[in-house]
Design a protein around this motif. Structure first.
Motif, PDB file in Angstrom:
ATOM      1  N   ARG A  81       0.833  -1.208   0.000  1.00  0.00           N
ATOM      2  CA  ARG A  81       0.000   0.000   0.000  1.00  0.00           C
ATOM      3  C   ARG A  81       0.866   1.256   0.000  1.00  0.00           C
ATOM      4  NH1 ARG A  81      -4.282   2.269   4.346  1.00  0.00           N
ATOM      5  NH2 ARG A  81      -4.898   4.048   3.106  1.00  0.00           N
ATOM      6  N   PHE A  82       1.958   1.230   0.768  1.00  0.00           N
ATOM      7  CA  PHE A  82       2.867   2.376   0.815  1.00  0.00           C
ATOM      8  C   PHE A  82       3.404   2.673  -0.582  1.00  0.00           C
ATOM      9  CE2 PHE A  82       7.152   4.096   1.031  1.00  0.00           C
ATOM     10  CZ  PHE A  82       6.985   5.189   1.869  1.00  0.00           C
ATOM     11  N   VAL A  83       3.906   1.653  -1.264  1.00  0.00           N
ATOM     12  CA  VAL A  83       4.503   1.846  -2.591  1.00  0.00           C
ATOM     13  C   VAL A  83       3.452   2.321  -3.590  1.00  0.00           C
ATOM     14  CG1 VAL A  83       5.600   0.636  -4.512  1.00  0.00           C
ATOM     15  CG2 VAL A  83       6.415   0.266  -2.181  1.00  0.00           C
ATOM     16  N   THR A  84       2.265   1.740  -3.534  1.00  0.00           N
ATOM     17  CA  THR A  84       1.189   2.136  -4.453  1.00  0.00           C
ATOM     18  C   THR A  84       0.782   3.590  -4.227  1.00  0.00           C
ATOM     19  OG1 THR A  84       0.375  -0.132  -4.485  1.00  0.00           O
ATOM     20  CG2 THR A  84      -1.137   1.580  -5.234  1.00  0.00           C
ATOM     21  N   ASP A  85       0.583   3.956  -2.958  1.00  0.00           N
ATOM     22  CA  ASP A  85       0.186   5.330  -2.645  1.00  0.00           C
ATOM     23  C   ASP A  85       1.297   6.328  -2.951  1.00  0.00           C
ATOM     24  OD1 ASP A  85      -2.196   4.265  -1.838  1.00  0.00           O
ATOM     25  OD2 ASP A  85      -1.985   4.790   0.283  1.00  0.00           O
ATOM     26  N   LEU A  86       2.543   5.923  -2.734  1.00  0.00           N
ATOM     27  CA  LEU A  86       3.669   6.814  -3.006  1.00  0.00           C
ATOM     28  C   LEU A  86       3.763   7.122  -4.502  1.00  0.00           C
ATOM     29  CD1 LEU A  86       6.028   8.310  -1.650  1.00  0.00           C
ATOM     30  CD2 LEU A  86       7.436   6.300  -2.103  1.00  0.00           C
ATOM     31  N   ALA A  87       3.428   6.161  -5.327  1.00  0.00           N
ATOM     32  CA  ALA A  87       3.481   6.374  -6.782  1.00  0.00           C
ATOM     33  C   ALA A  87       2.449   7.395  -7.240  1.00  0.00           C
ATOM     34  CB  ALA A  87       3.265   5.051  -7.516  1.00  0.00           C
ATOM     35  N   THR A  88       1.363   7.564  -6.473  1.00  0.00           N
ATOM     36  CA  THR A  88       0.336   8.525  -6.875  1.00  0.00           C
ATOM     37  C   THR A  88       0.466   9.875  -6.199  1.00  0.00           C
ATOM     38  OG1 THR A  88      -1.192   7.648  -5.231  1.00  0.00           O
ATOM     39  CG2 THR A  88      -1.339   6.742  -7.455  1.00  0.00           C
ATOM     40  N   SER A  89       1.098   9.906  -4.997  1.00  0.00           N
ATOM     41  CA  SER A  89       1.179  11.190  -4.292  1.00  0.00           C
ATOM     42  C   SER A  89       2.595  11.745  -4.230  1.00  0.00           C
ATOM     43  CB  SER A  89       0.630  11.062  -2.864  1.00  0.00           C
ATOM     44  OG  SER A  89       1.564  10.404  -2.031  1.00  0.00           O
ATOM     45  N   GLY A  90       3.599  10.884  -4.154  1.00  0.00           N
ATOM     46  CA  GLY A  90       4.977  11.339  -4.066  1.00  0.00           C
ATOM     47  C   GLY A  90       5.358  11.915  -2.716  1.00  0.00           C
ATOM     48  N   ASN A  91       4.483  11.801  -1.703  1.00  0.00           N
ATOM     49  CA  ASN A  91       4.728  12.419  -0.407  1.00  0.00           C
ATOM     50  C   ASN A  91       4.788  11.344   0.672  1.00  0.00           C
ATOM     51  OD1 ASN A  91       4.369  13.751   2.140  1.00  0.00           O
ATOM     52  ND2 ASN A  91       3.614  15.523   1.046  1.00  0.00           N
ATOM     53  N   VAL A  92       5.990  11.079   1.175  1.00  0.00           N
ATOM     54  CA  VAL A  92       6.202  10.015   2.164  1.00  0.00           C
ATOM     55  C   VAL A  92       5.421  10.289   3.440  1.00  0.00           C
ATOM     56  CG1 VAL A  92       7.938   8.860   3.590  1.00  0.00           C
ATOM     57  CG2 VAL A  92       8.463   9.428   1.217  1.00  0.00           C
ATOM     58  N   ARG A  93       5.437  11.519   3.916  1.00  0.00           N
ATOM     59  CA  ARG A  93       4.748  11.854   5.170  1.00  0.00           C
ATOM     60  C   ARG A  93       3.248  11.577   5.074  1.00  0.00           C
ATOM     61  NH1 ARG A  93       6.436  17.258   6.898  1.00  0.00           N
ATOM     62  NH2 ARG A  93       8.152  16.070   7.736  1.00  0.00           N
TER      63      ARG A  93
ATOM     64  N   ASP B  66      11.920   3.525  -4.781  1.00  0.00           N
ATOM     65  CA  ASP B  66      12.516   4.347  -5.848  1.00  0.00           C
ATOM     66  C   ASP B  66      11.704   4.274  -7.138  1.00  0.00           C
ATOM     67  OD1 ASP B  66      14.570   5.193  -4.213  1.00  0.00           O
ATOM     68  OD2 ASP B  66      15.994   3.677  -4.920  1.00  0.00           O
ATOM     69  N   ALA B  67      11.222   3.089  -7.480  1.00  0.00           N
ATOM     70  CA  ALA B  67      10.413   2.939  -8.695  1.00  0.00           C
ATOM     71  C   ALA B  67       9.107   3.726  -8.575  1.00  0.00           C
ATOM     72  CB  ALA B  67      10.128   1.463  -8.954  1.00  0.00           C
ATOM     73  N   ALA B  68       8.509   3.728  -7.377  1.00  0.00           N
ATOM     74  CA  ALA B  68       7.270   4.489  -7.166  1.00  0.00           C
ATOM     75  C   ALA B  68       7.519   5.979  -7.346  1.00  0.00           C
ATOM     76  CB  ALA B  68       6.711   4.206  -5.771  1.00  0.00           C
ATOM     77  N   LEU B  69       8.624   6.467  -6.798  1.00  0.00           N
ATOM     78  CA  LEU B  69       8.954   7.889  -6.971  1.00  0.00           C
ATOM     79  C   LEU B  69       9.253   8.214  -8.431  1.00  0.00           C
ATOM     80  CD1 LEU B  69      11.049   8.776  -3.804  1.00  0.00           C
ATOM     81  CD2 LEU B  69       8.708   9.440  -4.353  1.00  0.00           C
TER      82      LEU B  69
ATOM     83  N   MET C 133       7.359  10.966 -10.557  1.00  0.00           N
ATOM     84  CA  MET C 133       8.096  12.035 -11.218  1.00  0.00           C
ATOM     85  C   MET C 133       7.855  12.033 -12.731  1.00  0.00           C
ATOM     86  SD  MET C 133       9.260  13.741  -8.814  1.00  0.00           S
ATOM     87  CE  MET C 133      10.279  14.925  -9.659  1.00  0.00           C
ATOM     88  N   ALA C 134       7.551  10.889 -13.318  1.00  0.00           N
ATOM     89  CA  ALA C 134       7.207  10.854 -14.741  1.00  0.00           C
ATOM     90  C   ALA C 134       5.905  11.620 -14.977  1.00  0.00           C
ATOM     91  CB  ALA C 134       7.080   9.413 -15.217  1.00  0.00           C
ATOM     92  N   ASP C 135       4.952  11.460 -14.055  1.00  0.00           N
ATOM     93  CA  ASP C 135       3.706  12.227 -14.168  1.00  0.00           C
ATOM     94  C   ASP C 135       3.971  13.718 -14.007  1.00  0.00           C
ATOM     95  OD1 ASP C 135       2.344   9.865 -14.510  1.00  0.00           O
ATOM     96  OD2 ASP C 135       1.659   9.751 -12.418  1.00  0.00           O
ATOM     97  N   ILE C 136       4.827  14.068 -13.071  1.00  0.00           N
ATOM     98  CA  ILE C 136       5.181  15.472 -12.850  1.00  0.00           C
ATOM     99  C   ILE C 136       5.908  16.028 -14.078  1.00  0.00           C
ATOM    100  CG2 ILE C 136       6.627  17.014 -11.447  1.00  0.00           C
ATOM    101  CD1 ILE C 136       4.113  16.139 -10.037  1.00  0.00           C
TER     102      ILE C 136
ATOM    103  N   PRO D 150      21.083  11.655  -6.174  1.00  0.00           N
ATOM    104  CA  PRO D 150      20.914  10.220  -5.907  1.00  0.00           C
ATOM    105  C   PRO D 150      19.624   9.985  -5.122  1.00  0.00           C
ATOM    106  CG  PRO D 150      22.602  11.141  -4.488  1.00  0.00           C
ATOM    107  CD  PRO D 150      22.190  12.224  -5.449  1.00  0.00           C
ATOM    108  N   ARG D 151      18.909   8.904  -5.463  1.00  0.00           N
ATOM    109  CA  ARG D 151      17.621   8.636  -4.820  1.00  0.00           C
ATOM    110  C   ARG D 151      17.749   7.769  -3.582  1.00  0.00           C
ATOM    111  NH1 ARG D 151      16.913   9.551  -9.621  1.00  0.00           N
ATOM    112  NH2 ARG D 151      16.422   7.930 -11.045  1.00  0.00           N
TER     113      ARG D 151
END
Length: 133
Positions: A22-34, A64-67, A71-74, A118-119
């Protein structure tokens, strides 16, 4: 009589495989860890600690892949803003009298900075004294 030490049970709380997904999926859509950590009910600090453990390399790669997906969307949004600009109304005495097109490069700058840094955090070298003995 020899007794064996109590077996350590796996915790039901914490970074379970379901929470990791869930973390990785949500991170790919929001980009915000917090924000993602708040949604799944874990702390941001625990996320970074969990990621930095050597046996969690697959989770770090997924992070990293989620970010990268985010970032590709951004990047698509940045390209549109740079080429088309952003239209804002022009007001005079409280009434809209026209429009202006602004070219905004901040998003593009942030994107370029992301790709140039570096990521993953490199392993920290052991502390050594700078004084010679």
């Amino acid at each position: 009589m020899v007794t064996s030490p109590p077996r350590r049970r796996r915790r039901r709380t914490g970074w379970t495989p379901a929470r990791q997904r869930r973390f990785v999926t949500d991170l790919a859509t929001s980009g915000n860890v917090r924000d993602v950590c708040a949604r799944i009910g874990l702390s941001r600090t625990s996320a970074y600690k969990f990621r930095d453990q050597p046996h969690n390399a697959a989770f770090a790669r997924a992070w990293d892949a989620a970010l990268d997906r985010y970032m590709a969307d951004i990047a698509d949004e940045a390209a549109a803003r740079v080429s088309e600009g952003e239209t804002r109304p022009v007001k005079y005495k409280g009434a809209i009298v026209g429009e202006r097109v602004f070219i905004i490069n901040r998003l593009l700058t942030a994107l370029l900075l992301y790709h140039s840094s570096p990521r993953t955090s490199p392993a920290k070298p052991p502390k050594t004294s700078t004084l010679s003995t």
